[in-house]
Design a protein around this motif. Sequence first.
Motif, PDB file in Angstrom:
ATOM      1  N   ILE A   1     -32.925  -3.639 -30.829  1.00  0.00           N
ATOM      2  CA  ILE A   1     -33.006  -3.622 -29.367  1.00  0.00           C
ATOM      3  C   ILE A   1     -33.700  -4.920 -28.951  1.00  0.00           C
ATOM      4  O   ILE A   1     -34.895  -5.097 -29.217  1.00  0.00           O
ATOM      5  N   THR A   2     -32.970  -5.843 -28.308  1.00  0.00           N
ATOM      6  CA  THR A   2     -33.547  -7.164 -28.099  1.00  0.00           C
ATOM      7  C   THR A   2     -33.264  -7.716 -26.705  1.00  0.00           C
ATOM      8  O   THR A   2     -32.155  -7.582 -26.188  1.00  0.00           O
ATOM      9  N   ASN A   3     -34.290  -8.308 -26.103  1.00  0.00           N
ATOM     10  CA  ASN A   3     -34.120  -9.050 -24.849  1.00  0.00           C
ATOM     11  C   ASN A   3     -33.709 -10.469 -25.190  1.00  0.00           C
ATOM     12  O   ASN A   3     -34.376 -11.130 -25.991  1.00  0.00           O
ATOM     13  N   GLN A   4     -32.632 -10.934 -24.584  1.00  0.00           N
ATOM     14  CA  GLN A   4     -32.147 -12.306 -24.856  1.00  0.00           C
ATOM     15  C   GLN A   4     -31.915 -13.035 -23.538  1.00  0.00           C
ATOM     16  O   GLN A   4     -30.791 -13.408 -23.187  1.00  0.00           O
ATOM     17  N   SER A   5     -33.011 -13.255 -22.815  1.00  0.00           N
ATOM     18  CA  SER A   5     -32.880 -13.909 -21.509  1.00  0.00           C
ATOM     19  C   SER A   5     -32.480 -15.374 -21.635  1.00  0.00           C
ATOM     20  O   SER A   5     -32.140 -16.001 -20.636  1.00  0.00           O
ATOM     21  N   GLY A   6     -32.506 -15.909 -22.861  1.00  0.00           N
ATOM     22  CA  GLY A   6     -32.003 -17.269 -23.076  1.00  0.00           C
ATOM     23  C   GLY A   6     -30.557 -17.409 -22.609  1.00  0.00           C
ATOM     24  O   GLY A   6     -30.123 -18.496 -22.222  1.00  0.00           O
TER      25      GLY A   6
ATOM     26  N   ASP B   1     -40.123 -15.740 -34.444  1.00  0.00           N
ATOM     27  CA  ASP B   1     -39.840 -15.944 -33.026  1.00  0.00           C
ATOM     28  C   ASP B   1     -39.876 -17.441 -32.746  1.00  0.00           C
ATOM     29  O   ASP B   1     -40.942 -18.057 -32.769  1.00  0.00           O
ATOM     30  N   VAL B   2     -38.680 -18.029 -32.489  1.00  0.00           N
ATOM     31  CA  VAL B   2     -38.620 -19.474 -32.274  1.00  0.00           C
ATOM     32  C   VAL B   2     -38.435 -19.813 -30.790  1.00  0.00           C
ATOM     33  O   VAL B   2     -38.097 -20.946 -30.460  1.00  0.00           O
ATOM     34  N   ASP B   3     -38.658 -18.827 -29.900  1.00  0.00           N
ATOM     35  CA  ASP B   3     -38.433 -19.031 -28.465  1.00  0.00           C
ATOM     36  C   ASP B   3     -36.971 -19.371 -28.198  1.00  0.00           C
ATOM     37  O   ASP B   3     -36.568 -20.523 -28.310  1.00  0.00           O
ATOM     38  N   TYR B   4     -36.203 -18.379 -27.854  1.00  0.00           N
ATOM     39  CA  TYR B   4     -34.807 -18.540 -27.447  1.00  0.00           C
ATOM     40  C   TYR B   4     -33.927 -19.086 -28.573  1.00  0.00           C
ATOM     41  O   TYR B   4     -33.489 -20.236 -28.552  1.00  0.00           O
ATOM     42  N   CYS B   5     -33.696 -18.243 -29.558  1.00  0.00           N
ATOM     43  CA  CYS B   5     -32.889 -18.668 -30.707  1.00  0.00           C
ATOM     44  C   CYS B   5     -31.401 -18.646 -30.364  1.00  0.00           C
ATOM     45  O   CYS B   5     -30.818 -17.581 -30.157  1.00  0.00           O
TER      46      CYS B   5
ATOM     47  N   ARG C   1     -48.243  -6.353 -36.239  1.00  0.00           N
ATOM     48  CA  ARG C   1     -49.047  -7.507 -35.850  1.00  0.00           C
ATOM     49  C   ARG C   1     -48.526  -8.805 -36.446  1.00  0.00           C
ATOM     50  O   ARG C   1     -49.275  -9.613 -36.965  1.00  0.00           O
ATOM     51  N   THR C   2     -47.210  -8.950 -36.386  1.00  0.00           N
ATOM     52  CA  THR C   2     -46.585 -10.234 -36.704  1.00  0.00           C
ATOM     53  C   THR C   2     -46.198 -10.843 -35.369  1.00  0.00           C
ATOM     54  O   THR C   2     -46.456 -10.260 -34.334  1.00  0.00           O
ATOM     55  N   GLY C   3     -45.567 -11.985 -35.353  1.00  0.00           N
ATOM     56  CA  GLY C   3     -45.115 -12.561 -34.088  1.00  0.00           C
ATOM     57  C   GLY C   3     -46.232 -12.574 -33.057  1.00  0.00           C
ATOM     58  O   GLY C   3     -47.346 -13.017 -33.322  1.00  0.00           O
ATOM     59  N   TYR C   4     -45.928 -12.038 -31.863  1.00  0.00           N
ATOM     60  CA  TYR C   4     -46.925 -11.974 -30.806  1.00  0.00           C
ATOM     61  C   TYR C   4     -47.900 -10.828 -31.016  1.00  0.00           C
ATOM     62  O   TYR C   4     -48.840 -10.662 -30.243  1.00  0.00           O
ATOM     63  N   GLY C   5     -47.646 -10.008 -32.045  1.00  0.00           N
ATOM     64  CA  GLY C   5     -48.399  -8.768 -32.223  1.00  0.00           C
ATOM     65  C   GLY C   5     -49.899  -8.948 -32.386  1.00  0.00           C
ATOM     66  O   GLY C   5     -50.659  -8.030 -32.129  1.00  0.00           O
ATOM     67  N   ARG C   6     -50.306 -10.133 -32.809  1.00  0.00           N
ATOM     68  CA  ARG C   6     -51.738 -10.358 -32.986  1.00  0.00           C
ATOM     69  C   ARG C   6     -52.481 -10.263 -31.663  1.00  0.00           C
ATOM     70  O   ARG C   6     -53.645  -9.900 -31.627  1.00  0.00           O
ATOM     71  N   GLU C   7     -51.785 -10.616 -30.569  1.00  0.00           N
ATOM     72  CA  GLU C   7     -52.449 -10.643 -29.259  1.00  0.00           C
ATOM     73  C   GLU C   7     -52.132  -9.412 -28.419  1.00  0.00           C
ATOM     74  O   GLU C   7     -52.650  -9.274 -27.316  1.00  0.00           O
TER      75      GLU C   7
ATOM     76  N   ARG D   1     -36.215  -7.677 -32.361  1.00  0.00           N
ATOM     77  CA  ARG D   1     -35.703  -8.715 -33.259  1.00  0.00           C
ATOM     78  C   ARG D   1     -36.710  -9.864 -33.456  1.00  0.00           C
ATOM     79  O   ARG D   1     -37.244 -10.049 -34.556  1.00  0.00           O
ATOM     80  N   ASP D   2     -36.954 -10.605 -32.369  1.00  0.00           N
ATOM     81  CA  ASP D   2     -37.765 -11.822 -32.489  1.00  0.00           C
ATOM     82  C   ASP D   2     -39.243 -11.490 -32.667  1.00  0.00           C
ATOM     83  O   ASP D   2     -39.831 -10.789 -31.850  1.00  0.00           O
ATOM     84  N   GLY D   3     -39.834 -11.988 -33.753  1.00  0.00           N
ATOM     85  CA  GLY D   3     -41.241 -11.703 -34.020  1.00  0.00           C
ATOM     86  C   GLY D   3     -41.449 -10.414 -34.785  1.00  0.00           C
ATOM     87  O   GLY D   3     -42.570 -10.079 -35.141  1.00  0.00           O
TER      88      GLY D   3
END
Length: 172
Positions: A49-54, A16-20, A142-148, A9-11
């Motif tokens: 399929i998403t991790n939501q540890s927030g 990805d807004v960090d813990y939406c 390669r969106t979100g964190y995908g660049r790295e 989901r995020d990114g």
Amino acid sequence: MTPAVFLDRDGTLMRDVDYCGDPQDVDLLPGVRELLGKLKAAGYKLIVITNQSGIGRGYFTHDQYKAVEAELDRQLGGAIDATYYCPHLPDDGCKCRKPSPEMVLQAAREQDVDLARSFFIGDKQSDLECGRAAGVKTILVRTGYGRETDTTQADFVADDLPGVVSVIEREA
Ligand SMILES: [Mg+2]
Ligand SMILES: [Zn+2]
């Protein structure tokens, strides 16, 4: 059994807004609606399929998470067939958190998915490892964190979501 595209989901679908935890922060990435429309027309089930540890961190509640999920579904016009999320912390030792394949395997059982014809699209290493462990082809976007993100666990790499469509059309 039908093939599916599993989606981070995020990114991947939204910024990805960090813990939406607020529906107002749901911001679709460019090309998401077009991507999902094409995949659906090609016969894929679409499963988030998403991790939501927030949630586990206490940043937002299950209900707030559900409000975000509902807003994303609304903006996507009901294209998503199912969503699975892990609310736990990284060190909770749960079975579901990506890179565990557990949520994908559960979804496959419940949604009658043929994993051998399925894909996982995500922007992080944990997405790629999860997809690999579940036996689906992995696409790093390669969106979100995908660049790295290290590409070694990716079967395919796409610069953006239109690029993902090209990969799936070619490889399916
Ligand atoms: Mg992500
Ligand atoms: Zn979990």
